[in-house]
Design a protein around this motif. Sequence first.
Motif, PDB file in Angstrom:
ATOM      1  N   ASP A   1      -1.337  -5.952  -2.548  1.00 62.97           N
ATOM      2  CA  ASP A   1      -1.940  -6.460  -3.773  1.00 62.97           C
ATOM      3  C   ASP A   1      -1.011  -7.543  -4.301  1.00 62.97           C
ATOM      4  O   ASP A   1       0.149  -7.266  -4.619  1.00 62.97           O
TER       5      ASP A   1
ATOM      6  N   ASN B   1       0.835  -1.202   0.000  1.00 63.34           N
ATOM      7  CA  ASN B   1       0.000   0.000   0.000  1.00 63.34           C
ATOM      8  C   ASN B   1       0.872   1.256   0.000  1.00 63.34           C
ATOM      9  O   ASN B   1       1.982   1.260   0.542  1.00 63.34           O
ATOM     10  N   HIS B   2       0.369   2.310  -0.595  1.00 62.44           N
ATOM     11  CA  HIS B   2       1.149   3.542  -0.788  1.00 62.44           C
ATOM     12  C   HIS B   2       1.541   4.207   0.524  1.00 62.44           C
ATOM     13  O   HIS B   2       2.568   4.885   0.602  1.00 62.44           O
TER      14      HIS B   2
ATOM     15  N   CYS C   1       0.850  -0.036  -4.339  1.00 60.60           N
ATOM     16  CA  CYS C   1      -0.585  -0.096  -4.617  1.00 60.60           C
ATOM     17  C   CYS C   1      -1.205   1.234  -4.207  1.00 60.60           C
ATOM     18  O   CYS C   1      -1.451   1.469  -3.020  1.00 60.60           O
TER      19      CYS C   1
ATOM     20  N   CYS D   1      -4.662   1.000  -2.312  1.00 57.16           N
ATOM     21  CA  CYS D   1      -4.751   0.132  -1.132  1.00 57.16           C
ATOM     22  C   CYS D   1      -4.684   0.934   0.164  1.00 57.16           C
ATOM     23  O   CYS D   1      -3.928   1.895   0.263  1.00 57.16           O
ATOM     24  N   GLU D   2      -5.451   0.497   1.153  1.00 56.37           N
ATOM     25  CA  GLU D   2      -5.424   1.107   2.473  1.00 56.37           C
ATOM     26  C   GLU D   2      -4.187   0.643   3.231  1.00 56.37           C
ATOM     27  O   GLU D   2      -3.596  -0.391   2.899  1.00 56.37           O
ATOM     28  N   SER D   3      -3.817   1.355   4.263  1.00 58.75           N
ATOM     29  CA  SER D   3      -2.684   0.974   5.106  1.00 58.75           C
ATOM     30  C   SER D   3      -2.877  -0.449   5.610  1.00 58.75           C
ATOM     31  O   SER D   3      -3.963  -0.820   6.044  1.00 58.75           O
TER      32      SER D   3
ATOM     33  N   SER E   1      -2.698  -3.092   3.678  1.00 60.18           N
ATOM     34  CA  SER E   1      -3.093  -3.940   2.558  1.00 60.18           C
ATOM     35  C   SER E   1      -1.933  -4.183   1.596  1.00 60.18           C
ATOM     36  O   SER E   1      -1.018  -3.374   1.489  1.00 60.18           O
TER      37      SER E   1
END
Length: 89
Positions: A64, A18-19, A55, A58-60, A62
């Motif tokens: 992919d 996640n970003h 990602c 994506c939430e913290s 998470s």
Amino acid sequence: MGSCGWENSASDLIAALNHIQMNNGANPNNNPNCGRHILIDGPDGQVKVEIVDTCPGCESGSVDLSPAAFTHIASLGDGRVPIKWKWVD
């Protein structure tokens, strides 16, 4: 090609983090998370994957997964599944 600048295939055991936790700087190719590994526990099993991408949606917490990695923890038809993961580097 992911944000780490590497080419991968759907058969590789890889993931996009996640970003928020990836926290890319000006050049994401230099991100210290690139190449690190995480161990993921899912509904049907466990898999160790390499972080190769970010990602953005994506939430913290998470990740992919590539199709090959996902099949170790759940059926592809399941889509999103609950997981737990930890760094293993």
